[in-house]
Structures are given as structure tokens and as C-alpha cells.
Design a protein around this motif. Structure first.
Motif, PDB file in Angstrom:
ATOM      1  N   ASP A 142     -26.568 -13.722   8.167  1.00 60.52           N
ATOM      2  CA  ASP A 142     -26.866 -12.935   6.957  1.00 60.52           C
ATOM      3  C   ASP A 142     -27.812 -11.760   7.226  1.00 60.52           C
ATOM      4  O   ASP A 142     -27.750 -10.740   6.550  1.00 60.52           O
ATOM      5  CB  ASP A 142     -27.470 -13.842   5.869  1.00 60.52           C
ATOM      6  CG  ASP A 142     -26.410 -14.741   5.256  1.00 60.52           C
ATOM      7  OD1 ASP A 142     -25.207 -14.496   5.507  1.00 60.52           O
ATOM      8  OD2 ASP A 142     -26.778 -15.689   4.534  1.00 60.52           O
ATOM      9  N   PHE A 143     -28.704 -11.941   8.198  1.00 60.09           N
ATOM     10  CA  PHE A 143     -29.602 -10.822   8.531  1.00 60.09           C
ATOM     11  C   PHE A 143     -28.771  -9.659   9.113  1.00 60.09           C
ATOM     12  O   PHE A 143     -29.021  -8.493   8.813  1.00 60.09           O
ATOM     13  CB  PHE A 143     -30.675 -11.306   9.519  1.00 60.09           C
ATOM     14  CG  PHE A 143     -31.703 -10.258   9.875  1.00 60.09           C
ATOM     15  CD1 PHE A 143     -32.242  -9.409   8.915  1.00 60.09           C
ATOM     16  CD2 PHE A 143     -32.163 -10.115  11.189  1.00 60.09           C
ATOM     17  CE1 PHE A 143     -33.192  -8.445   9.244  1.00 60.09           C
ATOM     18  CE2 PHE A 143     -33.107  -9.152  11.523  1.00 60.09           C
ATOM     19  CZ  PHE A 143     -33.619  -8.316  10.559  1.00 60.09           C
ATOM     20  N   HIS A 144     -27.784 -10.005   9.894  1.00 61.46           N
ATOM     21  CA  HIS A 144     -26.866  -8.988  10.433  1.00 61.46           C
ATOM     22  C   HIS A 144     -26.160  -8.265   9.275  1.00 61.46           C
ATOM     23  O   HIS A 144     -26.090  -7.033   9.238  1.00 61.46           O
ATOM     24  CB  HIS A 144     -25.863  -9.676  11.366  1.00 61.46           C
ATOM     25  CG  HIS A 144     -24.895  -8.731  12.025  1.00 61.46           C
ATOM     26  ND1 HIS A 144     -23.837  -9.161  12.774  1.00 61.46           N
ATOM     27  CD2 HIS A 144     -24.805  -7.382  12.025  1.00 61.46           C
ATOM     28  CE1 HIS A 144     -23.155  -8.121  13.229  1.00 61.46           C
ATOM     29  NE2 HIS A 144     -23.726  -7.028  12.776  1.00 61.46           N
ATOM     30  N   VAL A 147     -30.268  -6.206  15.409  1.00 61.67           N
ATOM     31  CA  VAL A 147     -30.645  -7.601  15.121  1.00 61.67           C
ATOM     32  C   VAL A 147     -30.853  -8.361  16.440  1.00 61.67           C
ATOM     33  O   VAL A 147     -31.829  -9.096  16.601  1.00 61.67           O
ATOM     34  CB  VAL A 147     -29.553  -8.277  14.248  1.00 61.67           C
ATOM     35  CG1 VAL A 147     -29.790  -9.777  14.122  1.00 61.67           C
ATOM     36  CG2 VAL A 147     -29.516  -7.622  12.869  1.00 61.67           C
ATOM     37  N   TYR A 157     -35.838 -12.436   5.633  1.00 57.59           N
ATOM     38  CA  TYR A 157     -35.154 -12.761   6.900  1.00 57.59           C
ATOM     39  C   TYR A 157     -36.094 -12.738   8.106  1.00 57.59           C
ATOM     40  O   TYR A 157     -35.648 -12.874   9.237  1.00 57.59           O
ATOM     41  CB  TYR A 157     -33.958 -11.827   7.113  1.00 57.59           C
ATOM     42  CG  TYR A 157     -32.842 -12.173   6.145  1.00 57.59           C
ATOM     43  CD1 TYR A 157     -32.118 -13.350   6.294  1.00 57.59           C
ATOM     44  CD2 TYR A 157     -32.563 -11.361   5.060  1.00 57.59           C
ATOM     45  CE1 TYR A 157     -31.128 -13.702   5.385  1.00 57.59           C
ATOM     46  CE2 TYR A 157     -31.566 -11.705   4.149  1.00 57.59           C
ATOM     47  CZ  TYR A 157     -30.860 -12.878   4.327  1.00 57.59           C
ATOM     48  OH  TYR A 157     -29.890 -13.235   3.432  1.00 57.59           O
ATOM     49  N   ASP A 192     -30.985 -15.416  13.756  1.00 57.33           N
ATOM     50  CA  ASP A 192     -30.099 -15.128  12.626  1.00 57.33           C
ATOM     51  C   ASP A 192     -28.890 -16.058  12.690  1.00 57.33           C
ATOM     52  O   ASP A 192     -27.759 -15.598  12.873  1.00 57.33           O
ATOM     53  CB  ASP A 192     -29.676 -13.640  12.691  1.00 57.33           C
ATOM     54  CG  ASP A 192     -28.731 -13.243  11.562  1.00 57.33           C
ATOM     55  OD1 ASP A 192     -28.871 -13.784  10.450  1.00 57.33           O
ATOM     56  OD2 ASP A 192     -27.851 -12.398  11.803  1.00 57.33           O
ATOM     57  N   GLU A 193     -29.161 -17.360  12.538  1.00 59.34           N
ATOM     58  CA  GLU A 193     -28.064 -18.317  12.701  1.00 59.34           C
ATOM     59  C   GLU A 193     -26.961 -18.137  11.659  1.00 59.34           C
ATOM     60  O   GLU A 193     -25.775 -18.292  11.950  1.00 59.34           O
ATOM     61  CB  GLU A 193     -28.606 -19.750  12.643  1.00 59.34           C
ATOM     62  CG  GLU A 193     -29.049 -20.227  14.020  1.00 59.34           C
ATOM     63  CD  GLU A 193     -30.111 -21.291  13.949  1.00 59.34           C
ATOM     64  OE1 GLU A 193     -30.039 -22.120  13.013  1.00 59.34           O
ATOM     65  OE2 GLU A 193     -31.009 -21.277  14.815  1.00 59.34           O
ATOM     66  N   SER A 194     -27.340 -17.805  10.436  1.00 53.22           N
ATOM     67  CA  SER A 194     -26.333 -17.669   9.370  1.00 53.22           C
ATOM     68  C   SER A 194     -25.534 -16.374   9.496  1.00 53.22           C
ATOM     69  O   SER A 194     -24.451 -16.243   8.922  1.00 53.22           O
ATOM     70  CB  SER A 194     -27.025 -17.669   8.004  1.00 53.22           C
ATOM     71  OG  SER A 194     -27.803 -16.489   7.879  1.00 53.22           O
TER      72      SER A 194
END
Ligand code: CMX
Length: 423
Positions: free
Chosen positions: A212-214, A201, A374, A208-210
Motif C-alpha cells: 500500500d505504501f507503494h 519505496v 506508512y 511495505d508488506e501490503s
């Protein structure tokens, strides 16, 4: 020596003895026979070799070392690698040790990037990825030690070393190809403090601030890890490795099979199909329109990507895991709602058509909609992600095949004339 290697050292002689006793006792017992129809049908259903890393139950899907997939969707890809190889999950120290080993081998050599830069602008990312792996073949520990006369009993150790080094580099190779091929700017250096998915990522450079992509990448790389031994990519790499070609040759060979549209490329095909639906109907259509769209595709002689399977006869638990993730994180998304709409429509359409033995979705039906959400929208990159993960399964199978001294693969083919004269 790595903790994983130590664990294996303790297991191998016991497993060897166990298998020797099994062959001594039941070596002549039959586990399968082959019909004429099967000989002309991609060897479907013939039980002809052993793979203990995982098994696929037609009605339950992937089972990894005895654990049903949906019971372990929370674990890290590194943990599933340990599970595939060692047969049990790692404890905290063992996981840490494996992650540190990865961290020591993150960098892809410069000559690989020089080769990849020469590719045409429209090269497929899978061609670049598999070339990148093959280009690194000279790094192989197995190859170097074999040339120096390594005894047979040590083959598995060299395969494991190669496997860890190669796996450690794959997120950097994949992310670098993504940035190069889709003009996203300079490559981003790996960060040894991050986990395997987190590093991807980080290096792919999608914000990927949240976080969630991670989380999605942890799930993605875990779910695609292995699918027993007979699928095209596993079987191809198994065959190539049986000639004592090193893991760089064998993984690259397996991934060339994964790049086929009936196998791993179905994830790109599937998102392409979903986007065509969105464009045609300017959004998510109602069920009737979806049904008609699917029929039109079938009537044009094409398969519905992401549906059907050679072994499974139920919705793929990997699909279920992705749908659960989508329902939790992106349930209002238009593309995701087309994917769930297709799940309501396609199985009935395929049943009505009456050809596919399995009308249910497989792993490739839902994954693309999540990646797209994402920001990873270049869908011809998706099979590279499948490849990063699936290399874990190929390496795990290879380690055990060499540990058990499984000989070169060489089934016997027969001619049609021979069959006619014989049956
Ligand atoms: N759409 C339309 N027709 C399908 C179909 C689908 N999704 N799945 C199977 N069929 C057809 C086959 O093409 C075959 O047709 P013919 O008799 O005209 O050749 C017939 O149904 C019987 O096939 P089967 O025995 O059910 O399936 P196979 O074991 O031969 O093939 C697979 C399995 C996955 C290749 C096939 O289901 C398929 O092409 N699916 C779409 C592509 C796909 O999603 N692949 C990804 C699989 C998972 C992975 O490996 O990543």
C-alpha cells in the motif's frame, strides 16, 4: 531515439505553425490588463504568459492536457510525465520505453554524496536535495551541447535528455538523503526493474508488506506533477530556464521556491500542526476543541497550513484524491481523523474570519497524514517528495518553451512615482 522524442518531433512544427498563425491573426488582441492594486499584489490574476502542460480552473482544480485530475488518479507518474509533455497518454510500448530510459540513469554520482555528507546534522532535507541537483549541473547535456554550438532548433531535445536523466535520479537522491539525514543506515542501491515510485519505496527502506505504501507513492508522485505555469516554483524555473540556464540550474531554482512555507513546505507545516493537535488533546479532539485550536492559531497571526489558494476556489481535487485513499486504506487512524476533522472545521473558521479568498483545503492538507501512517514520519522530508514529482512539470514546461523558442523572461517593473504620475 526515445519514443517520446519521436512523438514530439512530429508535433513541434505543427504547434509552432499553429501559434504563428494565431499571433499573425490576433497578436494585438488583449487577454488581460493590469490594475494598480495588482501591481502591488504578487501579479495575482494577470494573464501574461502561456503554459499548455496543465491549467488550474478555480472551481474544478487541476486539468492536465484537458483531463480533470480525478479522472486519472489511477495512472503512473511516468504516464503523467508522458501526458504532460506529449499531450496524450502513452501506449504500453511508449510507457515501457520511457521506463527503460529512466532505468538507464538511476545512479547519483559519488561526488554528490561526498558533498551532502559535509552538511550539518540538522540541515533541512530540501537544502540537501536542491544542492544535490545543483551539484550535478556539470552532467547537463544542454550545457555541453550549447558550448559546442548546438543550433536553437535542437535546444528542446537536450532539455528533454537532461530532464529524463535528472528525473530518473531523483528517487535515489531523495531516498539517499532520507537515509543519511535521519540515520537510517547505508544507502540502498536502485533496482532497474522497479517503477519510479517503487524504486523510491525500495531505496527509502521502509517495509511495505501490503504494497500500500507503494500505491500511495504512485498516487503521491502523480498528483503533485504540475499546477500550470504561474505558481512560485514553476514560474521561478521558467524564468531561470529562459536565460538558457540548463535544467539543473532551473529545477534547483524552482525547488528553492517550493521550499517556502506558503508553497510546498506547507505539507510539513501541516503535519506539524496536526501532530500538535494530537499532543495537546492526547488524541483526536471533538469538533469544538478543534475549532478553538484553529481560532487560537489565527489569533496568533499565523496561517492555517494546507488551506487557501491563490487560484483555487474549491476543495483541491488533489486533497480529495488523498482523502479517498485514506478512507479506503487507513480510515481508523487517529492522525487521519484529525485531518478529516479539520476539513469539517477550517473552511467555516476561515469564512468567519473573512480574510482568505479560498477557505478550502489544498494539496498539502492531507498528504502528510498518509505518509506518517506508512512510517515516513520525519515530516521535514515531505517537501522533497513534492519536489521529486513537481520536477516533471518544470521539465515538461521547459521542453515546450525551448521548442517554441520563447525568449528570455523580462517583464517591465515601474516605480511608485511612475504609477502616481500616470494613473
Ligand atoms: N490561514 C489564514 N489566513 C489565510 C489563509 C490560511 N490558510 N489563506 C489566506 N489567508 C489570508 C492571507 O494571509 C491574507 O492575509 P493578509 O491580508 O493579512 O495578508 C488574506 O487571507 C488574503 O489572502 P488570499 O488572497 O486568500 O491568499 P493568497 O493568494 O495571498 O495566498 C496562500 C495563497 C496559499 C499563500 C494562502 O492561502 C496561505 O498562506 N495558505 C496557507 C499555506 C498553504 O497551505 N500553502 C500551500 C499552497 C499550496 C501549495 O502551493 O503547495
Amino acid at each position: 531515439m526515445s519514443m517520446l522524442k519521436k512523438v514530439l518531433r512530429g508535433q513541434i512544427s505543427l504547434v509552432r505553425d499553429d501559434i504563428k498563425a494565431l499571433i499573425d491573426k490576433s497578436g494585438d488582441s488583449q487577454i488581460s490588463n493590469v490594475t494598480v492594486a495588482q501591481a502591488f499584489s504578487g501579479l495575482r490574476g494577470i494573464k501574461a504568459f502561456v503554459c499548455d502542460t496543465s491549467s488550474v480552473d478555480p472551481d474544478r482544480g487541476l486539468i492536465i492536457r484537458g483531463i480533470p485530475l480525478l479522472d486519472i488518479t489511477h495512472i503512473l507518474p511516468e504516464e503523467v510525465l508522458f501526458l504532460l509533455i506529449a499531450g496524450r497518454l502513452p501506449d504500453k510500448d511508449e510507457l515501457n520505453d520511457l521506463q527503460q530510459e529512466f532505468s538507464a540513469h538511476l545512479v547519483v554520482p559519488d561526488y554528490v554524496w561526498k558533498i551532502l555528507k559535509e552538511f550539518p546534522e540538522d540541515a533541512h532535507p530540501m537544502t540537501m536535495f536542491n544542492t544535490g541537483i545543483l551539484a550535478m549541473q556539470g552532467e547537463s547535456v544542454f550545457h555541453q551541447k550549447y558550448d559546442a554550438g548546438m543550433p536553437k532548433t535542437e535546444y528542446w531535445e537536450a532539455i528533454l535528455e537532461d530532464g529524463i536523466r535528472l528525473l530518473a535520479k531523483l528517487p535515489a537522491l531523495g531516498a539517499g538523503i532520507y537515509r543519511m539525514r535521519f540515520n537510517k543506515g547505508a544507502r540502498i542501491a536502485p533496482n532497474p526493474k522497479l517503477d519510479w515510485a517503487g524504486n523510491f519505496v525500495h531505496m527509502v527502506g521502509i517495509p511495505d508488506e501490503s504494497g500500500d505504501f507503494h500505491k500511495l507513492m504512485q498516487l503521491y508522485l502523480m498528483l503533485h506533477c504540475d499546477h500550470e505555469g504561474g505558481n512560485v516554483s514553476a514560474f521561478a524555473s521558467h524564468t531561470v530556464a529562459s536565460a538558457l540556464s540548463d535544467p539543473y540550474y532551473a529545477v534547483s531554482a524552482g525547488l528553492n521556491g517550493l521550499a517556502g512555507p506558503l508553497h510546498g513546505l506547507a505539507n510539513q507545516e501541516c503535519l506539524n500542526f496536526v501532530l500538535r493537535i494530537r499532543d495537546e488533546f492526547k488524541g483526536s479532539p471533538d469538533i469544538e476543541k478543534l475549532r478553538q485550536f484553529c481560532w487560537d492559531r489565527l489569533k496568533s497571526g499565523r496561517v492555517i497550513p494546507g488551506y487557501g489558494h491563490a487560484v483555487l476556489r474549491c476543495p483541491d481535487p488533489r486533497f480529495t484524491a488523498f482523502i479517498d485513499f485514506g478512507k479506503k486504506h487507513i480510515h481508523d487512524d487517529e492522525i487521519f481523523s484529525i485531518v478529516t476533522g479539520l476539513f469539517h472545521v477550517v473552511p467555516d473558521v476561515l469564512k468567519e474570519q473573512g480574510k482568505a479568498k479560498n477557505p478550502w483545503p489544498n494539496v498539502d492538507a492531507a498528504s502528510g497524514s498518509l505518509l506518517y501512517y506508512y512510517g515516513l514520519q520525519e515530516y521535514n522530508f515531505y517537501t522533497v517528495l513534492f519536489s521529486i514529482s513537481r520536477t516533471m512539470g518544470m521539465i515538461s514546461q521547459m521542453v515546450w518553451e525551448r521548442a517554441l523558442g520563447i525568449p528570455i523572461t523580462r517583464p517591465k517593473s515601474v516605480t511608485t512615482d511612475w504609477i502616481k504620475k500616470t494613473v
